[in-house]
Design a protein around this motif. Structure first.
Motif, mmCIF file in Angstrom:
data_model
loop_
_atom_site.group_PDB
_atom_site.id
_atom_site.type_symbol
_atom_site.label_atom_id
_atom_site.label_comp_id
_atom_site.label_asym_id
_atom_site.label_seq_id
_atom_site.Cartn_x
_atom_site.Cartn_y
_atom_site.Cartn_z
ATOM 1 N N ILE A 166 7.558 14.376 18.283
ATOM 2 C CA ILE A 166 7.142 13.869 16.976
ATOM 3 C C ILE A 166 5.666 13.505 16.921
ATOM 4 O O ILE A 166 5.195 12.996 15.904
ATOM 5 N N GLY A 167 4.903 13.757 17.986
ATOM 6 C CA GLY A 167 3.486 13.454 17.984
ATOM 7 C C GLY A 167 2.719 14.396 17.062
ATOM 8 O O GLY A 167 3.181 15.503 16.759
ATOM 9 N N ASP A 168 1.514 13.966 16.626
ATOM 10 C CA ASP A 168 0.711 14.815 15.753
ATOM 11 C C ASP A 168 -0.102 15.804 16.600
ATOM 12 O O ASP A 168 -1.332 15.834 16.583
ATOM 13 N N ASN A 169 0.622 16.636 17.316
ATOM 14 C CA ASN A 169 -0.004 17.653 18.160
ATOM 15 C C ASN A 169 -0.604 18.767 17.291
ATOM 16 O O ASN A 169 -0.092 19.072 16.207
ATOM 17 N N ASP A 170 -1.662 19.388 17.795
ATOM 18 C CA ASP A 170 -2.350 20.406 16.995
ATOM 19 C C ASP A 170 -2.580 21.709 17.750
ATOM 20 O O ASP A 170 -3.407 22.536 17.354
ATOM 21 N N GLY A 171 -1.855 21.908 18.845
ATOM 22 C CA GLY A 171 -2.009 23.142 19.610
ATOM 23 C C GLY A 171 -2.996 23.056 20.745
ATOM 24 O O GLY A 171 -3.156 24.024 21.491
ATOM 25 N N THR A 172 -3.647 21.897 20.890
ATOM 26 C CA THR A 172 -4.627 21.747 21.967
ATOM 27 C C THR A 172 -4.165 20.777 23.046
ATOM 28 O O THR A 172 -4.808 20.670 24.093
ATOM 29 N N GLU A 222 0.817 -1.214 0.000
ATOM 30 C CA GLU A 222 0.000 0.000 0.000
ATOM 31 C C GLU A 222 0.854 1.270 0.000
ATOM 32 O O GLU A 222 0.500 2.274 -0.620
ATOM 33 N N GLY A 223 1.954 1.258 0.718
ATOM 34 C CA GLY A 223 2.816 2.423 0.786
ATOM 35 C C GLY A 223 2.457 3.349 1.930
ATOM 36 O O GLY A 223 1.346 3.325 2.457
ATOM 37 N N MET A 224 3.398 4.202 2.318
ATOM 38 C CA MET A 224 3.201 5.061 3.477
ATOM 39 C C MET A 224 2.097 6.084 3.279
ATOM 40 O O MET A 224 1.317 6.367 4.193
ATOM 41 N N ALA A 225 2.008 6.654 2.088
ATOM 42 C CA ALA A 225 1.006 7.699 1.861
ATOM 43 C C ALA A 225 -0.408 7.171 2.071
ATOM 44 O O ALA A 225 -1.265 7.872 2.618
ATOM 45 N N ALA A 226 -0.654 5.938 1.658
ATOM 46 C CA ALA A 226 -1.985 5.359 1.808
ATOM 47 C C ALA A 226 -2.332 5.088 3.261
ATOM 48 O O ALA A 226 -3.507 4.947 3.611
ATOM 49 N N ARG A 227 -1.331 5.022 4.119
ATOM 50 C CA ARG A 227 -1.537 4.710 5.530
ATOM 51 C C ARG A 227 -1.225 5.925 6.411
ATOM 52 O O ARG A 227 -0.996 5.799 7.613
ATOM 53 N N ALA A 228 -1.207 7.101 5.798
ATOM 54 C CA ALA A 228 -0.765 8.303 6.489
ATOM 55 C C ALA A 228 -1.636 8.663 7.683
ATOM 56 O O ALA A 228 -1.128 9.073 8.736
ATOM 57 N N GLU A 229 -2.951 8.528 7.549
ATOM 58 C CA GLU A 229 -3.836 8.960 8.632
ATOM 59 C C GLU A 229 -3.582 8.180 9.907
ATOM 60 O O GLU A 229 -3.556 8.748 11.004
ATOM 61 N N ARG A 230 -3.387 6.868 9.789
ATOM 62 C CA ARG A 230 -3.131 6.077 10.989
ATOM 63 C C ARG A 230 -1.774 6.419 11.605
ATOM 64 O O ARG A 230 -1.556 6.192 12.793
ATOM 65 N N LEU A 231 -0.866 6.977 10.813
ATOM 66 C CA LEU A 231 0.454 7.350 11.320
ATOM 67 C C LEU A 231 0.451 8.737 11.953
ATOM 68 O O LEU A 231 1.468 9.167 12.496
ATOM 69 N N GLY A 232 -0.666 9.437 11.863
ATOM 70 C CA GLY A 232 -0.715 10.790 12.399
ATOM 71 C C GLY A 232 -0.289 11.840 11.401
ATOM 72 O O GLY A 232 -0.101 13.003 11.766
ATOM 73 N N ASP A 233 -0.120 11.452 10.143
ATOM 74 C CA ASP A 233 0.252 12.412 9.104
ATOM 75 C C ASP A 233 -1.010 13.076 8.577
ATOM 76 O O ASP A 233 -1.517 12.755 7.494
ATOM 77 N N THR A 234 -1.517 13.998 9.374
ATOM 78 C CA THR A 234 -2.740 14.719 9.052
ATOM 79 C C THR A 234 -2.456 16.215 9.026
ATOM 80 O O THR A 234 -1.368 16.666 9.403
#
Length: 460
Positions: free
Chosen positions: A409-415, A97-109
């Protein structure tokens, strides 16, 4: 064995690409190239030309390996080179599948989502990754000529991306910290056990254990579960290979400095807050052993720099917060009261810096691209790399921190927040922003050297 003693596996070091089992020296300078294969025959011809220059783990420190080269392939790259469909189907789903297809589960949002990645990262055009590194510019230039020669008169192979990465003058990351200190001790490889005082001087260093089965990192050997991790077929293709998660991370250095400045009353407190978030001082000295101030002498002592555990020495995180970056990425003995076996989720890491340094003390961003290339290597992308990202970096439940995420490295968003245990009252840093933005990533397969030869000699 008949007498009940354990014998370490004999690793086929001549067939294992060196970058998998051997740390790069310091200093370093290098380049990552991504290639697209439009003609399978040209792609295989290029691999044939590169093969004599691929460094193995057996001769890593020999003079010919003063500069070194490694090769990894994407699933679409294997297809582009003419690997049979049956072999392609034998690879795991995550790699396919590749990394891009699994980005959401990795926190790449958000700003880290694939739609914002640097082209062509995350696309099916990325077929081959060639990595060249050397201790100085002259040695790197000689290796670059090898790469140019490999591509000469082969119009069916196109270079589509280049990223230069060199060690900073400080020999630290852009955030000011020494990196790459703790690595797993691989059974039969002695990676973490090599004393840098001499290439023939071996000894087991405290704090790198427990030793982990070779099959957790190299395909074809027994893993921690007591079995062989499924390998791509035929065996010559999969044996002595590994999977690679390649990630380009842009570091918001000015934002990091400004956040520390806004939450501290002095430069000394800024340094302490940064150390609490990382788990080590800038020199690399661990907070568990040096809780009050940096200790550079401790950091450079290989017999002491990793000789600590959490559950016995710092169970509540008064020294090193339980949510600190290094404690999340390697909980050591912290999870002894749970059913989690930390050894099942370790991964080999290789990090290199790219881009210019932000001037010391500057709190405003200058717009330059700077960051780190994270390379994760292991035999199981889901159980190792993806577990680290989803469970340990982007979730706090495993350490009783609820929705808190890795402060670095967490997908922090300011909250979000980061808890620092303290007596009599803990401290909580709030409105934690994202400091590391994903600019691209790929799942790759790094074959053994015999496997590269097998691919290069495939019939048209």
């Amino acid at each position: 064995m008949a007498d009940g003693t354990h014998q370490a596996p004999v690793l086929e070091l001549d067939d294992i690409q060196g970058t998998l089992l051997r740390q790069r020296p310091s200093p370093y300078t290098g380049t990552y190239f991504l290639l697209r294969v439009d003609d399978p025959a040209d792609g295989r011809r290029m691999l044939q030309r590169l093969l004599p220059h691929v460094a193995s783990a057996a001769r890593w420190w020999d003079p010919p390996s003063r500069a070194w080269l490694s090769v990894a392939l994407s699933h679409s790259g294997l297809r582009a080179l003419g690997v049979p469909q049956a072999s392609l189907d034998s690879f795991p789903d995550a790699f396919h599948e590749g990394m891009a297809a699994r980005a959401e589960r990795l926190g790449d949002t958000g700003e880290s989502s694939p739609e914002h990645w640097d082209a062509p990262l995350g696309s099916r055009d990325v077929h081959i990754a060639v990595t060249l590194f050397a201790p100085d510019e002259a040695a790197l230039e000689a290796l670059l000529e090898v790469g140019r020669a490999a591509l000469r008169d082969l119009p069916g192979v196109q270079m589509i991306y280049r990223l230069d990465a060199s060690q900073l003058p400080t020999k630290r990351t852009h955030l000011g910290f020494v990196d790459g200190i703790g690595e797993p001790d691989i059974e039969g490889a002695g990676v973490a056990s090599i004393l840098q005082a001499g290439r023939d001087h071996y000894g087991y260093l405290p704090g790198f254990g427990p030793t982990i089965k070779a099959g957790e990192f190299v395909l074809g050997y027994e893993n921690q579960l007591g079995r062989l991790t499924p390998i791509p077929q035929p065996d010559v293709l999969g044996r002595n290979g590994t999977y690679v998660a390649f990630r380009k991370l842009h570091l918001k250095v000015a934002d990091f400095r400004r956040y520390l400045h806004d939450n501290a009353s002095s430069p000394e407190e800024e340094e302490l807050l940064a150390a609490k978030m990382i788990g080590r001082w800038p020199s690399g000295a661990p907070l568990v052993l040096a809780p009050d101030h940096d200790d550079p002498d401790l950091a450079v002592d290989p017999t002491r720099a990793n000789d600590f555990i959490y559950h016995e020495q710092d169970p509540t995180g008064l020294r090193c917060p339980v949510g600190a970056h290094i404690r999340r990425m390697n909980p050591r003995d912290s999870l002894t009261d749970t059913i989690v076996d930390v050894r099942l989720h370790r991964a080999l890491r290789r990090g290199t810096t790219y881009g210019p340094m932000l001037p010391e003390g500057q709190l405003e961003d200058d717009g330059a691209e700077r960051g780190i290339v994270f390379i994760f290597m292991g035999a199981d992308l889901v159980r190792q790399f993806e577990f680290l990202k989803t469970q340990w970096a982007n979730d706090g439940d495993f350490v009783g921190l609820g929705t808190e995420k890795d402060p670095l490295i967490g997908d922090n968003d300011g909250t979000g927040m980061f808890t620092i245990p303290h007596r009599p009252v803990r401290r909580r840093l709030k409105q934690l922003p994202r400091f590391a933005v994903t600019k691209g990533g790929e799942y790759l397969f790094m074959p053994g050297i015999h496997a590269l030869k097998w691919i290069a000699e495939l019939a048209a």
